[in-house]
Design a protein around this motif. Sequence first.
Motif, mmCIF file in Angstrom:
data_model
loop_
_atom_site.group_PDB
_atom_site.id
_atom_site.type_symbol
_atom_site.label_atom_id
_atom_site.label_comp_id
_atom_site.label_asym_id
_atom_site.label_seq_id
_atom_site.Cartn_x
_atom_site.Cartn_y
_atom_site.Cartn_z
ATOM 1 N N THR A 5 12.383 72.864 109.279
ATOM 2 C CA THR A 5 11.980 73.349 107.957
ATOM 3 C C THR A 5 12.391 72.346 106.883
ATOM 4 O O THR A 5 11.615 72.038 105.972
ATOM 5 C CB THR A 5 12.616 74.729 107.679
ATOM 6 N N GLU A 6 13.601 71.836 107.006
ATOM 7 C CA GLU A 6 14.099 70.853 106.035
ATOM 8 C C GLU A 6 13.214 69.609 106.030
ATOM 9 O O GLU A 6 12.852 69.098 104.963
ATOM 10 C CB GLU A 6 15.538 70.486 106.400
ATOM 11 N N GLU A 7 12.834 69.136 107.204
ATOM 12 C CA GLU A 7 11.963 67.964 107.303
ATOM 13 C C GLU A 7 10.597 68.239 106.684
ATOM 14 O O GLU A 7 10.017 67.371 106.027
ATOM 15 C CB GLU A 7 11.810 67.537 108.764
ATOM 16 N N PHE A 8 10.081 69.456 106.876
ATOM 17 C CA PHE A 8 8.797 69.823 106.282
ATOM 18 C C PHE A 8 8.876 69.730 104.758
ATOM 19 O O PHE A 8 7.992 69.170 104.110
ATOM 20 C CB PHE A 8 8.393 71.242 106.703
ATOM 21 N N TYR A 9 9.942 70.276 104.180
ATOM 22 C CA TYR A 9 10.083 70.264 102.719
ATOM 23 C C TYR A 9 10.259 68.843 102.182
ATOM 24 O O TYR A 9 9.733 68.508 101.118
ATOM 25 C CB TYR A 9 11.243 71.156 102.274
ATOM 26 N N LYS A 13 7.625 67.263 99.523
ATOM 27 C CA LYS A 13 8.042 66.669 98.245
ATOM 28 C C LYS A 13 7.455 65.272 98.075
ATOM 29 O O LYS A 13 6.933 64.939 97.012
ATOM 30 C CB LYS A 13 9.575 66.574 98.163
ATOM 31 N N GLU A 14 7.545 64.463 99.126
ATOM 32 C CA GLU A 14 7.015 63.097 99.064
ATOM 33 C C GLU A 14 5.502 63.105 98.837
ATOM 34 O O GLU A 14 4.989 62.341 98.017
ATOM 35 C CB GLU A 14 7.356 62.321 100.336
ATOM 36 N N GLU A 15 4.814 63.966 99.561
ATOM 37 C CA GLU A 15 3.359 64.048 99.415
ATOM 38 C C GLU A 15 2.977 64.477 97.996
ATOM 39 O O GLU A 15 2.069 63.914 97.390
ATOM 40 C CB GLU A 15 2.799 65.036 100.438
ATOM 41 N N LEU A 16 3.691 65.461 97.461
ATOM 42 C CA LEU A 16 3.401 65.929 96.106
ATOM 43 C C LEU A 16 3.684 64.841 95.067
ATOM 44 O O LEU A 16 2.933 64.691 94.106
ATOM 45 C CB LEU A 16 4.215 67.186 95.788
ATOM 46 N N VAL A 78 8.546 72.936 93.089
ATOM 47 C CA VAL A 78 7.622 73.555 94.049
ATOM 48 C C VAL A 78 8.384 73.961 95.307
ATOM 49 O O VAL A 78 8.305 75.102 95.770
ATOM 50 C CB VAL A 78 6.454 72.595 94.404
ATOM 51 N N VAL A 79 9.148 73.030 95.851
ATOM 52 C CA VAL A 79 9.906 73.293 97.075
ATOM 53 C C VAL A 79 10.966 74.354 96.817
ATOM 54 O O VAL A 79 11.177 75.255 97.640
ATOM 55 C CB VAL A 79 10.521 71.990 97.630
ATOM 56 N N GLY A 80 11.623 74.292 95.670
ATOM 57 C CA GLY A 80 12.645 75.289 95.327
ATOM 58 C C GLY A 80 12.092 76.700 95.329
ATOM 59 O O GLY A 80 12.748 77.642 95.790
#
Length: 94
Positions: A5-9, A13-16, A78-80
């Motif tokens: 999950t952490e890796e997904f976020y 973030k990088e993609e956004l 967004v991630v938060g």
Amino acid sequence: MDKKTEEFYIRLKEELKNTSTWPTEYLYKFIVPTDAKKVEEVENAFDNMGAVIKTHHSKTGKYTSLSVNVTMDSPEDVVGKYIEVSNIEGIISL
């Protein structure tokens, strides 16, 4: 939070950061078991943010989908928000 999950976020973030100019409108999509309290919890997470929230019940009525269109200031915000609503029992983020 588990490592996957952490890796997904981190990837999100990088993609956004690379695909959007901030602040920007962001569309969240969630599915929750149909329960007024759970729907309200999602709505409350976006309270006072100027969010436009649309709900739709599944054919069987067991689930409710929520589309939340809201202006966010940064990829971190967004991630938060994803992390904040992940505490709602039974929620699925799409």
